[in-house]
Design a protein around this motif. Sequence first.
Motif, PDB file in Angstrom:
ATOM      1  N   VAL A  83      15.831  71.716 -19.550  1.00 19.22           N
ATOM      2  CA  VAL A  83      15.611  70.285 -19.761  1.00 19.22           C
ATOM      3  C   VAL A  83      16.782  69.744 -20.566  1.00 19.22           C
ATOM      4  O   VAL A  83      17.203  70.369 -21.546  1.00 19.22           O
ATOM      5  CB  VAL A  83      14.274  70.034 -20.484  1.00 19.22           C
ATOM      6  CG1 VAL A  83      14.096  68.553 -20.788  1.00 19.22           C
ATOM      7  CG2 VAL A  83      13.108  70.554 -19.649  1.00 19.22           C
ATOM      8  N   HIS A  84      17.304  68.579 -20.174  1.00 19.31           N
ATOM      9  CA  HIS A  84      18.564  68.087 -20.750  1.00 19.31           C
ATOM     10  C   HIS A  84      18.432  66.778 -21.529  1.00 19.31           C
ATOM     11  O   HIS A  84      19.443  66.144 -21.848  1.00 19.31           O
ATOM     12  CB  HIS A  84      19.597  67.906 -19.632  1.00 19.31           C
ATOM     13  CG  HIS A  84      19.953  69.185 -18.941  1.00 19.31           C
ATOM     14  ND1 HIS A  84      20.763  70.145 -19.504  1.00 19.31           N
ATOM     15  CD2 HIS A  84      19.555  69.675 -17.730  1.00 19.31           C
ATOM     16  CE1 HIS A  84      20.880  71.165 -18.673  1.00 19.31           C
ATOM     17  NE2 HIS A  84      20.163  70.912 -17.591  1.00 19.31           N
ATOM     18  N   ASP A  85      17.230  66.360 -21.874  1.00 14.88           N
ATOM     19  CA  ASP A  85      17.056  65.107 -22.602  1.00 14.88           C
ATOM     20  C   ASP A  85      17.513  65.242 -24.046  1.00 14.88           C
ATOM     21  O   ASP A  85      17.313  66.283 -24.680  1.00 14.88           O
ATOM     22  CB  ASP A  85      15.586  64.679 -22.562  1.00 14.88           C
ATOM     23  CG  ASP A  85      15.093  64.474 -21.146  1.00 14.88           C
ATOM     24  OD1 ASP A  85      15.862  63.932 -20.336  1.00 14.88           O
ATOM     25  OD2 ASP A  85      13.964  64.885 -20.844  1.00 14.88           O
ATOM     26  N   GLN A  86      18.115  64.170 -24.549  1.00 13.74           N
ATOM     27  CA  GLN A  86      18.627  64.138 -25.917  1.00 13.74           C
ATOM     28  C   GLN A  86      17.932  63.054 -26.722  1.00 13.74           C
ATOM     29  O   GLN A  86      17.079  62.330 -26.216  1.00 13.74           O
ATOM     30  CB  GLN A  86      20.143  63.899 -25.895  1.00 13.74           C
ATOM     31  CG  GLN A  86      20.945  64.989 -25.212  1.00 13.74           C
ATOM     32  CD  GLN A  86      22.431  64.706 -25.270  1.00 13.74           C
ATOM     33  OE1 GLN A  86      22.924  63.718 -24.726  1.00 13.74           O
ATOM     34  NE2 GLN A  86      23.160  65.562 -25.966  1.00 13.74           N
ATOM     35  N   GLY A  87      18.342  62.933 -27.993  1.00 14.57           N
ATOM     36  CA  GLY A  87      17.868  61.846 -28.830  1.00 14.57           C
ATOM     37  C   GLY A  87      16.723  62.241 -29.745  1.00 14.57           C
ATOM     38  O   GLY A  87      15.940  63.142 -29.438  1.00 14.57           O
ATOM     39  N   THR A  88      16.635  61.542 -30.878  1.00 13.53           N
ATOM     40  CA  THR A  88      15.514  61.781 -31.792  1.00 13.53           C
ATOM     41  C   THR A  88      14.244  61.089 -31.301  1.00 13.53           C
ATOM     42  O   THR A  88      13.141  61.528 -31.585  1.00 13.53           O
ATOM     43  CB  THR A  88      15.855  61.274 -33.205  1.00 13.53           C
ATOM     44  OG1 THR A  88      16.196  59.885 -33.131  1.00 13.53           O
ATOM     45  CG2 THR A  88      17.033  62.043 -33.783  1.00 13.53           C
TER      46      THR A  88
END
Length: 383
Positions: free
Chosen positions: A303-308
């Motif tokens: 899974v490649h999602d980023q961010g806080t």
Amino acid sequence: METPGCTQVTHLDNAGTALPPETVTDTMVAHLRAEALRGGYRAAADAAPRLSAVRESIATLLNAGSADIALADSATRAWQAVFYALPFRPGDRILTCRAEYASNVIAFLQTAERTGVRIDVVDDDADGQLDVADLRRRLDERVRLIAITHVPTQGGLVNPAEEVGEIAREAGVPFLLDACQSAGQLDLDVERLRCDALSAPGRKYLRGPRGTGFLYVRPELRERLQPVVLDLHSATWTHPDRYRVRESARKFETWEHNVAAALGLGAAVDHALSWGTAAIEERVGLLGRRLRELLSQVPGVRVHDQGTRRCGIVTFTVDGVPAAEVHDRLAKADINTSVSLPEYARYDLAARGLPALVRASVHYYNTDAELERLAEAVDRLRG
């Protein structure tokens, strides 16, 4: 059933086009039948109060005034209406983010060729979202616009738009927010966001028809802009050699439009308001987290999602299986997803060394069983 499509398909492509609620389809069909029976002009005149109410509903969605809202045939057209109205000179600077969408960047590049403006891409922070400290460092007297994408097409992060809006307001720089993927899944408030303009489509998380979009423009910015395109709707011919431009955001509209689609957009917005955008955001966020957990447990899946802060868009790859093949094989099982190509987000995906990604995007009408079905189907792809 509120959403008939749920009986036909596992729809996890809400960041592309969401399944419309029945009220949207019924609204559009009713108007098309009225056009067929009474003629387009007569049907439009009869629908005029409801058409005016569409802008009021969108204003409620955004905590804006109805005079601040313009209707468009897409989010891209809405975004372009403001961007191309901004005056740029050689040496001016545009600040944008690594998550910026291809269509917006192409407009930046075209404007750079025409005017000599410079495009500066703000760095990401350690969590992969726009680095607000770097944004502050890059501000100077040459910056004429801050334009960012709130939620990227290629991942689940939510950029810190409120902090960006605060910085832009302090600096006196216009802030243009692309809310293509956030309108309808996040609780948006233009006063809290402090954006000067915001664009969004109908077809994605708002569950409206294709060929619709809208634009919010703050009065202070609107007064300074002359639209690139004017007609007898956006302006009035007052004298043989003079005209007067509308004061409201409708100055960015043109006369001809799809009335049935606009009414469908209004029905979609009203439907979202009936659920409550805060409740939608909570539900979509919960499903997004659940899907990431399920996919992370499948061997060979990354899974490649980023961010806080993350939302309902989930992007992933399957080892040894190209994204396009994953998408096609899932479609044969009646599971709708999409593919995010590197050329849609060159500032981001290329910098991370990522290929095309499979994008699954959840909405509040999705179920845990559907998420499990996707994870199981992805697991079988490796066999």
